[in-house]
Design a protein around this motif. Sequence first.
Motif, PDB file in Angstrom:
ATOM      1  N   VAL A   5       0.852  -1.178   0.000  1.00 24.65           N
ATOM      2  CA  VAL A   5       0.000   0.000   0.000  1.00 24.65           C
ATOM      3  C   VAL A   5       0.893   1.235   0.000  1.00 24.65           C
ATOM      4  CG1 VAL A   5      -1.768   1.279   1.264  1.00 24.65           C
ATOM      5  CG2 VAL A   5      -1.806  -1.223   1.259  1.00 24.65           C
ATOM      6  N   LEU A   6       0.699   2.074  -1.001  1.00 25.27           N
ATOM      7  CA  LEU A   6       1.434   3.332  -1.079  1.00 25.27           C
ATOM      8  C   LEU A   6       0.543   4.445  -0.576  1.00 25.27           C
ATOM      9  CD1 LEU A   6       3.100   3.315  -4.625  1.00 25.27           C
ATOM     10  CD2 LEU A   6       4.230   3.044  -2.416  1.00 25.27           C
ATOM     11  N   LYS A   7       1.070   5.255   0.328  1.00 28.78           N
ATOM     12  CA  LYS A   7       0.351   6.455   0.745  1.00 28.78           C
ATOM     13  C   LYS A   7       0.751   7.547  -0.239  1.00 28.78           C
ATOM     14  CE  LYS A   7      -0.575   9.651   4.410  1.00 28.78           C
ATOM     15  NZ  LYS A   7      -0.310  10.100   5.756  1.00 28.78           N
ATOM     16  N   PRO A  52       4.640   9.332  -3.572  1.00 26.30           N
ATOM     17  CA  PRO A  52       4.577   8.519  -2.360  1.00 26.30           C
ATOM     18  C   PRO A  52       5.363   9.229  -1.256  1.00 26.30           C
ATOM     19  CG  PRO A  52       6.229   7.633  -3.846  1.00 26.30           C
ATOM     20  CD  PRO A  52       5.590   8.812  -4.549  1.00 26.30           C
ATOM     21  N   ALA A  53       5.648   8.539  -0.174  1.00 24.52           N
ATOM     22  CA  ALA A  53       6.324   9.156   0.974  1.00 24.52           C
ATOM     23  C   ALA A  53       7.699   9.729   0.625  1.00 24.52           C
ATOM     24  CB  ALA A  53       6.453   8.136   2.105  1.00 24.52           C
ATOM     25  N   LEU A  77      -1.134  14.117 -18.826  1.00 27.43           N
ATOM     26  CA  LEU A  77      -1.236  13.157 -17.727  1.00 27.43           C
ATOM     27  C   LEU A  77      -0.301  11.985 -17.992  1.00 27.43           C
ATOM     28  CD1 LEU A  77      -5.138  12.991 -17.425  1.00 27.43           C
ATOM     29  CD2 LEU A  77      -3.573  14.474 -16.155  1.00 27.43           C
ATOM     30  N   ALA A  78       0.469  11.591 -16.981  1.00 28.67           N
ATOM     31  CA  ALA A  78       1.380  10.450 -17.131  1.00 28.67           C
ATOM     32  C   ALA A  78       1.613   9.811 -15.771  1.00 28.67           C
ATOM     33  CB  ALA A  78       2.714  10.912 -17.713  1.00 28.67           C
ATOM     34  N   VAL A  79       1.666   8.485 -15.784  1.00 31.48           N
ATOM     35  CA  VAL A  79       1.999   7.697 -14.599  1.00 31.48           C
ATOM     36  C   VAL A  79       3.224   6.870 -14.957  1.00 31.48           C
ATOM     37  CG1 VAL A  79       1.223   5.857 -13.038  1.00 31.48           C
ATOM     38  CG2 VAL A  79      -0.409   7.575 -13.838  1.00 31.48           C
ATOM     39  N   HIS A  80       4.174   6.778 -14.042  1.00 28.56           N
ATOM     40  CA  HIS A  80       5.377   5.969 -14.255  1.00 28.56           C
ATOM     41  C   HIS A  80       4.948   4.588 -14.751  1.00 28.56           C
ATOM     42  CE1 HIS A  80       9.062   3.794 -13.540  1.00 28.56           C
ATOM     43  NE2 HIS A  80       9.683   4.916 -13.206  1.00 28.56           N
ATOM     44  N   LEU A  81       5.581   4.119 -15.820  1.00 26.80           N
ATOM     45  CA  LEU A  81       5.198   2.859 -16.470  1.00 26.80           C
ATOM     46  C   LEU A  81       5.152   1.692 -15.482  1.00 26.80           C
ATOM     47  CD1 LEU A  81       4.517   1.454 -19.151  1.00 26.80           C
ATOM     48  CD2 LEU A  81       6.963   1.066 -19.458  1.00 26.80           C
ATOM     49  N   ALA A  82       6.105   1.607 -14.581  1.00 26.35           N
ATOM     50  CA  ALA A  82       6.164   0.488 -13.637  1.00 26.35           C
ATOM     51  C   ALA A  82       5.021   0.511 -12.624  1.00 26.35           C
ATOM     52  CB  ALA A  82       7.503   0.493 -12.897  1.00 26.35           C
ATOM     53  N   LEU A  83       4.322   1.636 -12.528  1.00 21.86           N
ATOM     54  CA  LEU A  83       3.261   1.776 -11.522  1.00 21.86           C
ATOM     55  C   LEU A  83       1.872   1.940 -12.135  1.00 21.86           C
ATOM     56  CD1 LEU A  83       5.222   4.089  -9.090  1.00 21.86           C
ATOM     57  CD2 LEU A  83       4.717   1.658  -8.787  1.00 21.86           C
TER      58      LEU A  83
END
Length: 162
Positions: A5-7, A52-53, A77-83
């Motif tokens: 779980v990522l905060k 994240p933290a 909009l972009a999200v890191h590929l690994a995530l």
Amino acid sequence: MTDVVLKLSARDLVHADLASCGWAGSGLHLADVAEQLERVRTSEVDYLAVCPATDIPVAKGGVDYQVRKGAGTLWQLAVHLALQSCGIGTFLVEAAELRIRNRGLRQAELGVEESSPRARALYERLGYIAYDRRPDSWDEQAPDGSLRRYETMCTLMRKELT
């Protein structure tokens, strides 16, 4: 299997973040993001980082208030590929919608490339409805450093914010 779980938090993207955002695009793209950060100062746009933290961005995106009066237009909009597919894109869009609502606006818009069915499915799941299509293009940096014109067709989508 153990769940991780990522905060997450959403904050303004700042120039110092760009050094850790190479996952989001080429140097040309990041130079454009730097230009967009200048528009934040005049309140024409908001530009968000999801972190994240560690406080290092794992997603980013902007809201442009100049595209259409009375609406915020989500873009870049972009999200890191690994995530990807971990809920971070949803978190980013919801944070952007909150920024739009905080300005007293009740409509969010975006364009999604027709070659990106997963992105479109996310936006539909979040309540966006297609209303038109239009071609779009931009300069892109190839791995060898040369520039090429990228052309695509986008579906325009909007959502009424409550």
